[in-house]
Design a protein around this motif. Structure first.
Motif, PDB file in Angstrom:
ATOM      1  N   ILE A  91       0.848  -1.201   0.000  1.00 17.03           N
ATOM      2  CA  ILE A  91       0.000   0.000   0.000  1.00 17.03           C
ATOM      3  C   ILE A  91       0.881   1.247   0.000  1.00 17.03           C
ATOM      4  N   ALA A  92       1.911   1.228   0.829  1.00 14.81           N
ATOM      5  CA  ALA A  92       2.838   2.359   0.897  1.00 14.81           C
ATOM      6  C   ALA A  92       3.546   2.566  -0.438  1.00 14.81           C
ATOM      7  N   THR A  93       3.900   1.476  -1.083  1.00 14.66           N
ATOM      8  CA  THR A  93       4.554   1.563  -2.389  1.00 14.66           C
ATOM      9  C   THR A  93       3.629   2.216  -3.405  1.00 14.66           C
ATOM     10  N   PHE A  94       2.380   1.802  -3.398  1.00 13.88           N
ATOM     11  CA  PHE A  94       1.396   2.382  -4.317  1.00 13.88           C
ATOM     12  C   PHE A  94       1.279   3.888  -4.086  1.00 13.88           C
ATOM     13  N   ILE A  95       1.150   4.283  -2.831  1.00 11.55           N
ATOM     14  CA  ILE A  95       0.999   5.705  -2.501  1.00 11.55           C
ATOM     15  C   ILE A  95       2.246   6.489  -2.902  1.00 11.55           C
ATOM     16  N   ALA A  96       3.416   5.968  -2.584  1.00  8.68           N
ATOM     17  CA  ALA A  96       4.659   6.657  -2.964  1.00  8.68           C
ATOM     18  C   ALA A  96       4.739   6.818  -4.473  1.00  8.68           C
ATOM     19  N   GLY A  97       4.268   5.819  -5.194  1.00  6.62           N
ATOM     20  CA  GLY A  97       4.333   5.847  -6.650  1.00  6.62           C
ATOM     21  C   GLY A  97       3.404   6.846  -7.309  1.00  6.62           C
ATOM     22  N   LEU A  98       2.471   7.391  -6.562  1.00  2.64           N
ATOM     23  CA  LEU A  98       1.545   8.370  -7.129  1.00  2.64           C
ATOM     24  C   LEU A  98       2.195   9.732  -7.353  1.00  2.64           C
ATOM     25  N   GLY A  99       3.307   9.977  -6.686  1.00  2.62           N
ATOM     26  CA  GLY A  99       3.937  11.300  -6.740  1.00  2.62           C
ATOM     27  C   GLY A  99       4.772  11.531  -7.977  1.00  2.62           C
ATOM     28  N   ARG A 100       4.732  12.740  -8.447  1.00  7.72           N
ATOM     29  CA  ARG A 100       5.580  13.195  -9.546  1.00  7.72           C
ATOM     30  C   ARG A 100       6.208  14.518  -9.124  1.00  7.72           C
ATOM     31  N   GLY A 101       7.445  14.756  -9.545  1.00  6.84           N
ATOM     32  CA  GLY A 101       8.119  16.007  -9.206  1.00  6.84           C
ATOM     33  C   GLY A 101       8.303  16.147  -7.707  1.00  6.84           C
ATOM     34  N   LYS A 102       8.137  17.354  -7.209  1.00  5.59           N
ATOM     35  CA  LYS A 102       8.334  17.627  -5.780  1.00  5.59           C
ATOM     36  C   LYS A 102       7.275  16.956  -4.911  1.00  5.59           C
ATOM     37  N   VAL A 103       6.153  16.580  -5.494  1.00  3.79           N
ATOM     38  CA  VAL A 103       5.096  15.887  -4.748  1.00  3.79           C
ATOM     39  C   VAL A 103       5.585  14.517  -4.275  1.00  3.79           C
ATOM     40  N   ARG A 104       6.648  14.010  -4.893  1.00  8.15           N
ATOM     41  CA  ARG A 104       7.198  12.713  -4.496  1.00  8.15           C
ATOM     42  C   ARG A 104       7.568  12.679  -3.020  1.00  8.15           C
ATOM     43  N   TYR A 105       8.071  13.787  -2.511  1.00  2.82           N
ATOM     44  CA  TYR A 105       8.420  13.824  -1.087  1.00  2.82           C
ATOM     45  C   TYR A 105       7.170  13.612  -0.239  1.00  2.82           C
ATOM     46  N   LEU A 106       6.094  14.260  -0.613  1.00  8.55           N
ATOM     47  CA  LEU A 106       4.846  14.138   0.134  1.00  8.55           C
ATOM     48  C   LEU A 106       4.270  12.726   0.035  1.00  8.55           C
ATOM     49  N   THR A 107       4.229  12.170  -1.167  1.00 11.85           N
ATOM     50  CA  THR A 107       3.658  10.828  -1.308  1.00 11.85           C
ATOM     51  C   THR A 107       4.532   9.777  -0.618  1.00 11.85           C
ATOM     52  N   SER A 108       5.837  10.014  -0.601  1.00 13.58           N
ATOM     53  CA  SER A 108       6.726   9.095   0.119  1.00 13.58           C
ATOM     54  C   SER A 108       6.449   9.147   1.620  1.00 13.58           C
ATOM     55  N   LEU A 109       6.267  10.339   2.141  1.00 16.07           N
ATOM     56  CA  LEU A 109       5.942  10.478   3.566  1.00 16.07           C
ATOM     57  C   LEU A 109       4.565   9.896   3.875  1.00 16.07           C
ATOM     58  N   MET A 110       3.640  10.046   2.952  1.00 12.16           N
ATOM     59  CA  MET A 110       2.317   9.443   3.148  1.00 12.16           C
ATOM     60  C   MET A 110       2.422   7.917   3.157  1.00 12.16           C
ATOM     61  N   GLY A 111       3.294   7.380   2.321  1.00 19.28           N
ATOM     62  CA  GLY A 111       3.538   5.939   2.335  1.00 19.28           C
ATOM     63  C   GLY A 111       4.090   5.486   3.679  1.00 19.28           C
ATOM     64  N   LEU A 112       5.031   6.267   4.216  1.00 16.06           N
ATOM     65  CA  LEU A 112       5.564   5.953   5.552  1.00 16.06           C
ATOM     66  C   LEU A 112       4.454   5.979   6.591  1.00 16.06           C
ATOM     67  N   LEU A 113       3.593   6.967   6.494  1.00 12.88           N
ATOM     68  CA  LEU A 113       2.492   7.087   7.448  1.00 12.88           C
ATOM     69  C   LEU A 113       1.609   5.840   7.428  1.00 12.88           C
ATOM     70  N   VAL A 114       1.347   5.319   6.249  1.00 13.94           N
ATOM     71  CA  VAL A 114       0.546   4.094   6.127  1.00 13.94           C
ATOM     72  C   VAL A 114       1.258   2.922   6.805  1.00 13.94           C
ATOM     73  N   ILE A 115       2.565   2.811   6.572  1.00 15.77           N
ATOM     74  CA  ILE A 115       3.336   1.739   7.214  1.00 15.77           C
ATOM     75  C   ILE A 115       3.243   1.872   8.729  1.00 15.77           C
ATOM     76  N   TYR A 116       3.428   3.088   9.223  1.00 17.60           N
ATOM     77  CA  TYR A 116       3.377   3.310  10.671  1.00 17.60           C
ATOM     78  C   TYR A 116       1.998   2.990  11.242  1.00 17.60           C
ATOM     79  N   LEU A 117       0.960   3.482  10.608  1.00 22.59           N
ATOM     80  CA  LEU A 117      -0.388   3.288  11.155  1.00 22.59           C
ATOM     81  C   LEU A 117      -0.787   1.815  11.191  1.00 22.59           C
ATOM     82  N   ILE A 118      -0.603   1.134  10.084  1.00 26.31           N
ATOM     83  CA  ILE A 118      -0.988  -0.280  10.041  1.00 26.31           C
ATOM     84  C   ILE A 118      -0.074  -1.106  10.945  1.00 26.31           C
ATOM     85  N   GLY A 119       1.226  -0.845  10.859  1.00 24.33           N
ATOM     86  CA  GLY A 119       2.172  -1.579  11.696  1.00 24.33           C
ATOM     87  C   GLY A 119       1.941  -1.344  13.177  1.00 24.33           C
ATOM     88  N   TRP A 120       1.685  -0.102  13.540  1.00 27.71           N
ATOM     89  CA  TRP A 120       1.449   0.264  14.940  1.00 27.71           C
ATOM     90  C   TRP A 120       0.197  -0.420  15.481  1.00 27.71           C
TER      91      TRP A 120
END
Length: 162
Positions: A91-120
């Motif tokens: 799921i995190a990979t999918f979200i990170a992959g949605l980003g293009r350009g500078k938005v990549r930083y945001l989608t990567s962080l959103m992917g991390l957030l998904v990992i943290y929430l589900i894992g936690w």
């Protein structure tokens, strides 16, 4: 799928498997390079192929192939304390992959957030809500942000977007 796409998906399955073995034990959740490759797969392959590559990684591990941290695998590992993180990876990979350009930083962080929430939430079933946050999220925030930012930089270089 084209041969190049199949090769890239397989490459990220392999890279994520190797990244899982580069591990520092800091409690029930080890610090590995899995997250780096999970994010990088989305950024390089895009949401669909990235998702597929990490889903295959998860399936191989669930089937008992020792691709998870510490050369572990099996359905018991998925059902264990760190299973939520593994389940969250595609799921995190999918979200990170949605980003293009500078938005990549945001989608990567959103992917991390998904990992943290589900894992936690998953880990909390084993050790309690507060302890799960302390053991399974807090120590990883800074290293994972660094890994995600590095993945963005590498993806941009690989794709010629410097």
């Amino acid at each position: 799928m084209k041969a190049k796409e199949v090769s890239l998906v397989a490459l990220f399955v392999a890279l994520t498997s190797v990244g899982a073995q580069i591990s520092v034990s800091i409690g029930p959740v080890p610090l590995t390079l899995q997250v780096f490759f999970v994010i990088l797969a989305g950024l390089v392959l895009g949401p669909k192929l990235g998702f597929l590559s990490i889903l295959i990684y998860d399936i191989l591990g669930a089937l008992g192939i020792p691709v998870f941290a510490g050369f572990s695998g099996g359905i018991a590992h998925i059902l264990g304390p760190t299973g939520g993180y593994i389940i969250a990876f595609p799921i995190a990979t999918f979200i990170a992959g949605l980003g293009r350009g500078k938005v990549r930083y945001l989608t990567s962080l959103m992917g991390l957030l998904v990992i943290y929430l589900i894992g936690w939430m998953w880990l909390a079933r084993f050790v309690g809500f507060n302890k799960a946050f302390i053991l399974g999220v807090l120590p990883f925030i800074v290293p994972d942000i660094v890994k995600a930012a590095t993945a963005v930089i590498i993806a941009e270089r690989l794709q010629g977007n410097t």
